[in-house]
Structure formats: structure tokens, C-alpha cells
Scaffold this motif. Structure first.
Motif, PDB file in Angstrom:
ATOM      1  N   ILE A 177      -2.984  50.100  -0.295  1.00  0.00           N
ATOM      2  CA  ILE A 177      -3.837  48.520  -0.633  1.00  0.00           C
ATOM      3  C   ILE A 177      -5.015  48.810   0.307  1.00  0.00           C
ATOM      4  CG2 ILE A 177      -1.610  47.216  -0.714  1.00  0.00           C
ATOM      5  CD1 ILE A 177      -2.762  46.328   2.338  1.00  0.00           C
ATOM      6  N   VAL A 178      -6.656  48.265   0.057  1.00  0.00           N
ATOM      7  CA  VAL A 178      -7.216  48.168   0.530  1.00  0.00           C
ATOM      8  C   VAL A 178      -8.210  47.665   1.905  1.00  0.00           C
ATOM      9  CG1 VAL A 178      -9.998  48.172   0.278  1.00  0.00           C
ATOM     10  CG2 VAL A 178      -8.379  49.699  -1.484  1.00  0.00           C
ATOM     11  N   VAL A 179      -8.315  47.939   3.332  1.00  0.00           N
ATOM     12  CA  VAL A 179      -9.105  46.823   3.620  1.00  0.00           C
ATOM     13  C   VAL A 179     -10.063  47.274   4.665  1.00  0.00           C
ATOM     14  CG1 VAL A 179      -7.604  48.023   5.787  1.00  0.00           C
ATOM     15  CG2 VAL A 179      -7.639  45.307   6.317  1.00  0.00           C
ATOM     16  N   PHE A 198      -9.076  42.109   3.983  1.00  0.00           N
ATOM     17  CA  PHE A 198      -8.416  43.131   2.889  1.00  0.00           C
ATOM     18  C   PHE A 198      -9.262  43.123   1.229  1.00  0.00           C
ATOM     19  CE2 PHE A 198      -4.267  41.851   4.922  1.00  0.00           C
ATOM     20  CZ  PHE A 198      -4.145  43.261   5.321  1.00  0.00           C
ATOM     21  N   TYR A 199      -9.190  43.994   0.391  1.00  0.00           N
ATOM     22  CA  TYR A 199     -10.681  43.862  -0.504  1.00  0.00           C
ATOM     23  C   TYR A 199     -11.567  43.059   0.193  1.00  0.00           C
ATOM     24  CZ  TYR A 199      -6.080  45.683  -2.377  1.00  0.00           C
ATOM     25  OH  TYR A 199      -5.198  45.804  -2.391  1.00  0.00           O
ATOM     26  N   ASN A 200     -12.295  43.212   1.422  1.00  0.00           N
ATOM     27  CA  ASN A 200     -13.779  42.644   1.815  1.00  0.00           C
ATOM     28  C   ASN A 200     -13.497  41.251   2.025  1.00  0.00           C
ATOM     29  OD1 ASN A 200     -15.311  44.448   2.748  1.00  0.00           O
ATOM     30  ND2 ASN A 200     -15.344  45.235   1.242  1.00  0.00           N
ATOM     31  N   LYS A 201     -11.879  40.255   2.104  1.00  0.00           N
ATOM     32  CA  LYS A 201     -11.694  39.123   1.411  1.00  0.00           C
ATOM     33  C   LYS A 201     -11.103  38.485   2.070  1.00  0.00           C
ATOM     34  CE  LYS A 201     -12.706  39.835  -4.072  1.00  0.00           C
ATOM     35  NZ  LYS A 201     -12.449  39.766  -5.069  1.00  0.00           N
ATOM     36  N   PHE A 202      -9.738  38.579   2.333  1.00  0.00           N
ATOM     37  CA  PHE A 202      -8.571  38.362   3.013  1.00  0.00           C
ATOM     38  C   PHE A 202      -8.055  39.043   4.107  1.00  0.00           C
ATOM     39  CE2 PHE A 202      -7.952  39.097  -1.683  1.00  0.00           C
ATOM     40  CZ  PHE A 202      -8.667  37.912  -2.188  1.00  0.00           C
ATOM     41  N   SER A 203      -8.125  37.691   5.390  1.00  0.00           N
ATOM     42  CA  SER A 203      -8.646  38.132   6.607  1.00  0.00           C
ATOM     43  C   SER A 203      -7.160  38.643   7.106  1.00  0.00           C
ATOM     44  CB  SER A 203      -9.000  37.039   7.405  1.00  0.00           C
ATOM     45  OG  SER A 203      -8.645  36.640   9.412  1.00  0.00           O
ATOM     46  N   CYS A 204      -6.938  39.427   8.118  1.00  0.00           N
ATOM     47  CA  CYS A 204      -5.959  40.101   8.529  1.00  0.00           C
ATOM     48  C   CYS A 204      -5.190  38.855   9.509  1.00  0.00           C
ATOM     49  CB  CYS A 204      -5.786  41.815   8.777  1.00  0.00           C
ATOM     50  SG  CYS A 204      -6.909  41.321  10.361  1.00  0.00           S
ATOM     51  N   LYS A 205      -6.138  37.856   9.880  1.00  0.00           N
ATOM     52  CA  LYS A 205      -5.734  36.755  10.968  1.00  0.00           C
ATOM     53  C   LYS A 205      -4.648  35.471   9.870  1.00  0.00           C
ATOM     54  CE  LYS A 205      -8.972  37.647  14.027  1.00  0.00           C
ATOM     55  NZ  LYS A 205     -10.652  36.554  14.992  1.00  0.00           N
ATOM     56  N   LYS A 206      -5.014  35.679   8.804  1.00  0.00           N
ATOM     57  CA  LYS A 206      -4.133  34.452   7.873  1.00  0.00           C
ATOM     58  C   LYS A 206      -2.892  35.412   7.725  1.00  0.00           C
ATOM     59  CE  LYS A 206      -5.237  30.954   4.868  1.00  0.00           C
ATOM     60  NZ  LYS A 206      -6.710  30.553   3.992  1.00  0.00           N
ATOM     61  N   TYR A 207      -3.116  36.623   7.048  1.00  0.00           N
ATOM     62  CA  TYR A 207      -1.983  37.627   6.041  1.00  0.00           C
ATOM     63  C   TYR A 207      -1.787  38.586   6.709  1.00  0.00           C
ATOM     64  CZ  TYR A 207      -3.720  34.326   2.649  1.00  0.00           C
ATOM     65  OH  TYR A 207      -3.911  33.116   1.899  1.00  0.00           O
ATOM     66  N   ASP A 208      -0.255  38.868   6.854  1.00  0.00           N
ATOM     67  CA  ASP A 208      -0.308  40.179   7.201  1.00  0.00           C
ATOM     68  C   ASP A 208      -0.947  41.121   6.023  1.00  0.00           C
ATOM     69  OD1 ASP A 208       0.994  38.612   9.585  1.00  0.00           O
ATOM     70  OD2 ASP A 208       3.256  39.031   9.032  1.00  0.00           O
ATOM     71  N   TYR A 231      -3.208  38.259  -6.077  1.00  0.00           N
ATOM     72  CA  TYR A 231      -3.053  38.709  -4.885  1.00  0.00           C
ATOM     73  C   TYR A 231      -1.875  38.705  -4.714  1.00  0.00           C
ATOM     74  CZ  TYR A 231      -7.744  40.629  -5.516  1.00  0.00           C
ATOM     75  OH  TYR A 231      -9.297  40.522  -5.821  1.00  0.00           O
ATOM     76  N   ARG A 232      -0.833  39.677  -3.871  1.00  0.00           N
ATOM     77  CA  ARG A 232       0.429  38.745  -3.186  1.00  0.00           C
ATOM     78  C   ARG A 232       0.210  38.909  -1.759  1.00  0.00           C
ATOM     79  NH1 ARG A 232       5.940  41.523  -4.985  1.00  0.00           N
ATOM     80  NH2 ARG A 232       4.710  43.386  -4.332  1.00  0.00           N
ATOM     81  N   CYS A 233       0.133  37.909  -1.159  1.00  0.00           N
ATOM     82  CA  CYS A 233       0.142  38.133  -0.399  1.00  0.00           C
ATOM     83  C   CYS A 233       1.147  37.812   0.814  1.00  0.00           C
ATOM     84  CB  CYS A 233      -0.684  36.355   0.944  1.00  0.00           C
ATOM     85  SG  CYS A 233      -0.236  35.222  -0.050  1.00  0.00           S
ATOM     86  N   GLU A 234       1.522  38.571   2.938  1.00  0.00           N
ATOM     87  CA  GLU A 234       2.336  38.334   3.087  1.00  0.00           C
ATOM     88  C   GLU A 234       2.468  37.966   4.155  1.00  0.00           C
ATOM     89  OE1 GLU A 234       5.298  41.944   5.213  1.00  0.00           O
ATOM     90  OE2 GLU A 234       4.477  42.126   3.436  1.00  0.00           O
ATOM     91  N   LYS A 235       3.139  36.728   4.926  1.00  0.00           N
ATOM     92  CA  LYS A 235       2.594  36.639   6.390  1.00  0.00           C
ATOM     93  C   LYS A 235       4.497  36.383   6.542  1.00  0.00           C
ATOM     94  CE  LYS A 235       0.490  34.942   9.939  1.00  0.00           C
ATOM     95  NZ  LYS A 235      -0.475  35.644  10.777  1.00  0.00           N
ATOM     96  N   ASN A 236       5.011  37.059   7.826  1.00  0.00           N
ATOM     97  CA  ASN A 236       5.676  37.394   8.695  1.00  0.00           C
ATOM     98  C   ASN A 236       7.393  37.358   7.559  1.00  0.00           C
ATOM     99  OD1 ASN A 236       4.605  36.161  11.071  1.00  0.00           O
ATOM    100  ND2 ASN A 236       4.431  33.809  10.355  1.00  0.00           N
ATOM    101  N   ASP A 281      -9.023  35.608  -6.517  1.00  0.00           N
ATOM    102  CA  ASP A 281      -9.962  36.448  -5.899  1.00  0.00           C
ATOM    103  C   ASP A 281     -11.023  35.152  -5.686  1.00  0.00           C
ATOM    104  OD1 ASP A 281      -9.974  38.766  -7.251  1.00  0.00           O
ATOM    105  OD2 ASP A 281     -10.204  37.880  -8.712  1.00  0.00           O
ATOM    106  N   ASP A 282     -10.645  33.749  -5.344  1.00  0.00           N
ATOM    107  CA  ASP A 282     -11.357  32.870  -4.927  1.00  0.00           C
ATOM    108  C   ASP A 282     -10.329  32.186  -3.471  1.00  0.00           C
ATOM    109  OD1 ASP A 282     -13.539  32.862  -6.236  1.00  0.00           O
ATOM    110  OD2 ASP A 282     -12.434  31.697  -7.997  1.00  0.00           O
ATOM    111  N   GLU A 283      -9.410  32.627  -3.520  1.00  0.00           N
ATOM    112  CA  GLU A 283      -8.356  32.756  -2.593  1.00  0.00           C
ATOM    113  C   GLU A 283      -7.759  31.015  -1.885  1.00  0.00           C
ATOM    114  OE1 GLU A 283      -7.672  33.512   2.530  1.00  0.00           O
ATOM    115  OE2 GLU A 283      -9.691  33.107   1.635  1.00  0.00           O
TER     116      GLU A 283
END
Length: 486
Positions: free
Chosen positions: A82-84, A90-100, A110-115, A123-125
Motif C-alpha cells: 500500500i502507498v503512503v 495513504f494514497y495522498n488522501k487519508f491521514s494516518c492520524k485517522k486510520y492505522d 478503500y478498506r480502512c483499519e483502526k484498532n 475516494d472522497d472519504e
């Protein structure tokens, strides 16, 4: 999207860039973000040549998670690069502060993971599924997500924004159907979340390499159930019957048929899906054969039970040919141990035995009925039927055709020789003559099929011309017994 390119904030010393470092354990190595922006351990790390839209460095990280597989009790490893970017987006879009972690699963999702919980964003979150689920899988051919929650599994259709009920188990079988279980049985639904087949069936076991999606247990035997175009076998509506399954007792065209059930009653369809009898029967007897080892009935005769009495159906002609019988069963003839008894009796084709009003009768392999309506008694007699009328005896061939009229006081057979006693006089006839083409003095109307392969090489067959059927009938299957004939 614009990023703060400074390494550290002017108001605090919080890092704004990731710093990937390699670490070692006893048996493996892994990567972590030394600055703590990215959470967790990563299986691989590589800097890309391509820069981000603002000139920022781009990386690929090897993302590995272990899930319980949909169709296996063993854990399943899921791995993907995966790209960061250097700021942890991630993918220049989704902050690692919000998602692991955020994984591109295609089609703009996109599949997102947290805890250790998972969700879906676009694409638009925009949130498609909140990040609260145990597992999420996307169908490879449909806009469908397979989602595991605390109480089971469900599917979510993105385009239709429809969600199925939560089931104990779900699995994609093909591009048309998803199998599901509610704890009581297995059924099928389509990718629109519509239930096509109610959960009344068993999961088709992996031992069967066929197209059947489900199966049922009928009297200890597993029968596959095939669904096409939302119909049983592409022909029969599931609204008409609770189930419908195919029975193929012989490896011959036209001998297969279908058993239907509605409530507690059974019905029969022939191989053309014509109705032989609607669900009215309490039981159906299935002939127990061994595939190619069994010699067939020339038509598909099926035994049913209604109440305490038995019926015999000709499925091809859609008729009931005998009813009101106290007992009825198939007499299978093969050379296997389980069916050897009838074979040693000299019979080469499966026949049916029944009892009605205290009389024993038979149905020959071609459907001819041999019973008390025509004869006073019927007995099995070394590959023939010994019949009597007015205390006089005659013989029928295995096909039920009359060979010897009922004019004899006694008929005996020994070593291939038939002795008939009439008015005190004995007539001796070779069995071969009784099985030959029509001859004077008899009313034999048919010809039994003959084969010459089982005893090839024996004197009785090669030199004297006895067929396999002759040797089995005359010599009890021992061609050397030919030399005992006087």
C-alpha cells in the motif's frame, strides 16, 4: 491537498514526517515508523521514484493481516503493498492520524483499519461502512462487500445501498450466487441481497466435484441440488416445491428422475421434468446400484409408498402400473457381493418383486408384469420365471415372455437340462433351446440379449458357442461344468 512540509511543528516538537526503520526479532525482521505517525509493524518498505503532487516522497509498505478464511477454519494471510507519502497520508488522501492503514480495493473504494477494526470509504472519504467490523472482503466481480460483525456475516451492495440480514456463514460460490447459513441450514442469495433458495439444505461437501451448490440427505445418501436462473435445474420454481433433487441410478440416458417435496410429502418428475405424481407419497425407494456394475431396468420404474401400501410408477409414461401392494422392492443383479444373490439365480437384469393380496409377483426388466392376475403362482427359477395355472406349470423368460405353456405337472432343471413332466411323460430340453429364437411348439415372443465376453477363452464359449448368459444360467457361472453334461 496541501501538506505542511516542515519536519516539526513550530509550537511543539511533534513529528510531521514518517521515518521508517528496520527492526529485528528472533526469527524475522520488520519495519516501523520511528517517529510514531504510522502505527504497527510492516513487512516491507520501499521508496518510490515517483513523487507526490507537492513533491513529497512516496513509499510502499507491505501490509499483512491474518484473517479467518470464509471457507476454511485455518487462518488466511492477506498481504498487499500500500502507498503512503512522507507525511503519513495513504494514497495522498487519508491521514494516518485517522486510520492505522488504508488499502485500495479497487473501483474507487478503500478498506480502512483502526484498532483492528475495519470499514469502507470512497475516494472522497465518504463513509460507506463505519470502521467497526471484524473483517471486510470485496467481491472481485460485483460491488459487494462481505462483512463480519460480532454476531455473524452480511453482504452490502454498494450500488443499491442494500444490506442483507446477518447470517452465521456466507461464501461466494460463483458470479451468480452466495451461499449463506442461518444456523439451521444453507440457502442461496444473489448479489442484490435477495434470497433465492431458503436455508433448508446442507452445504455441498468438497468430495463432490460437480456444479451442485447445495445438497440434501435423503435416507442416508447425499444428493446434490443445482440452481440455475433461480430455479431448480433451471426448470422448477422453488416456490412450487420445498426442494427438488436429481436421482441417477444408472449411467444411461433417460433413467434419471427428480424427487420433489412439499411439506411432508414426496413427488416424482421424470427426466424431462414432466410430473409423474405430485407430492402425495410418504416415501420413495431408490434403487441401490453400483453405477456401471448394475444391469438396468430398460425403463425408469420407481417405487413409492403411500400410507402402508406401495405403488410402482413408469416415469417415462407418467403412469402408475401397480398399486395397493403390501411390499415391493428392487432386485438388483450385479456380480458384486451385495447383489450376488440374484446374479447367481441366473438373472442378468434388475427386476422388481412385490406382494399384493398375499400373492408374490414380479416386474421384468422391460416392465412386463408377471402376477396373480394371470397366474396362480410365480417363482424365480434359474433365470426364468416358473409360473402355474390350474396346478399346471410353465416357464417365462427373463423378459417375461412365455416359453413353455402351463401344461406340465412338474418342471425341473439340473445341469442346464430342463425336465418337463406332462401326463406321466418326461420331455428333456436344453436350456439353450429355450433361450433361442422362436421354435415350433413354443410361443416365445422375444429374444434375450446375449453377450460373449465374460467367459471368452473357455471351451464352452469359444468352441460350443454358449453365451455369457447361457453359462451363468446353465452352469451357474462355471464354464468348466460343461463337461458334466451327459
Amino acid at each position: 491537498m496541501m501538506y505542511n512540509m516542515n519536519t516539526n511543528s513550530s509550537t511543539d516538537n511533534t513529528a510531521t514526517k514518517i521515518s521508517i526503520k528496520k527492526k529485528y526479532d528472533d526469527h524475522y525482521s520488520y519495519y516501523v515508523d520511528a517517529n510514531g505517525l504510522l502505527k504497527g509493524e510492516w513487512g516491507g518498505y520501499e521508496e518510490l521514484e515517483t513523487k507526490g503532487p507537492n513533491g513529497e516522497a512516496m513509499y510502499e509498505l507491505y501490509y499483512t493481516r491474518t484473517f479467518k478464511g470464509e471457507q476454511s477454519a485455518l487462518p488466511m494471510a492477506h498481504c498487499k503493498w500500500i502507498v503512503v507519502n512522507e507525511h503519513g497520508y495513504f494514497y495522498n488522501k487519508f491521514s494516518c492520524k485517522k486510520y492505522d492503514a488504508v488499502e485500495d480495493i479497487g473501483s474507487g473504494y478503500y478498506r480502512c483499519e483502526k484498532n483492528d477494526r475495519y470499514g469502507i470509504i470512497n475516494d472522497d472519504e465518504q463513509v460507506i461502512l463505519h470502521t467497526c467490523y471484524n473483517q471486510i472482503w470485496k467481491s472481485s466481480s460485483h460491488p459487494i462487500f462481505f462483512v463480519q460483525c460480532e454476531t455473524g456475516w452480511f453482504i452490502y451492495n454498494v450500488y443499491q445501498q442494500r444490506q442483507s440480514k446477518v447470517y452465521e456463514e456466507i461464501a461466494a460460490l460463483d458470479s451468480n450466487y452466495i451461499r449463506f447459513s442461518d444456523g439451521n441450514g444453507y440457502g442461496l442469495m444473489n448479489y442484490n441481497c435477495d434470497i433465492v433458495i431458503q436455508p433448508k439444505f446442507e452445504k455441498r461437501t468438497a468430495l463432490f466435484d460437480d456444479k451442485n451448490q447445495l445438497q440434501i440427505d435423503f435416507k442416508g445418501v447425499k444428493f446434490g441440488v443445482f440452481i440455475k436462473d433461480d430455479l431448480f435445474y433451471g426448470k422448477i420454481s422453488p416456490n412450487e416445491y420445498d426442494y427438488c433433487f436429481k436421482v441417477k441410478p444408472y449411467d444411461e440416458f433417460g433413467t434419471d428422475y427428480y424427487i420433489t417435496k412439499k411439506g411432508e410429502k414426496y413427488g416424482i418428475l421424470n427426466y424431462r421434468f414432466d410430473c409423474v405424481i405430485k407430492p402425495q407419497l410418504d416415501d420413495i425407494l431408490i434403487v441401490k446400484t453400483h453405477g456401471r456394475h448394475a444391469n438396468t431396468l430398460s425403463r425408469c420404474f420407481i417405487i413409492g409408498k403411500q400410507g402402508d401400501l406401495y405403488k410402482l410408477f413408469n416415469s417415462e409414461e407418467k403412469t402408475c402400473i401397480i398399486e395397493g401392494c403390501d411390499s415391493m422392492d428392487y432386485c438388483v443383479t450385479t456380480k458384486l457381493d451385495s447383489n450376488l444373490k440374484n446374479y447367481k439365480r441366473g438373472f442378468h437384469y434388475t427386476f422388481i418383486e412385490y406382494c399384493k393380496d398375499g400373492h408374490i409377483g414380479y416386474v421384468a426388466y422391460n416392465g412386463k408384469i408377471i402376477g396373480y392376475d394371470e397366474y396362480d403362482s410365480v417363482e424365480l427359477f434359474h433365470g426364468f420365471f416358473l409360473v402355474s395355472k390350474n396346478s399346471l406349470y410353465g416357464l417365462l423368460s427373463e423378459s417375461g415372455n412365455l416359453i413353455v405353456p402351463c401344461e406340465n405337472d412338474e418342471i425341473k432343471l439340473q445341469w442346464g437340462v430342463v425336465t418337463m413332466t406332462k401326463e406321466g411323460k418326461e420331455t428333456i430340453t436344453n436350456v439353450r433351446d429355450l433361450l433361442s429364437l422362436p421354435k415350433d411348439g413354443y410361443t416365445y415372443l422375444g429374444y434375450e440379449p446375449q453377450h460373449y465376453s465374460e467367459y471368452a477363452g473357455s471351451y464352452a464359449q469359444d468352441e460350443m458357442g454358449y453365451s455369457d448368459e447361457d453359462i451363468d444360467t446353465i452352469f451357474d457361472g462355471d464354464p468348466s461344468a460343461y463337461w458334466n453334461i451327459d
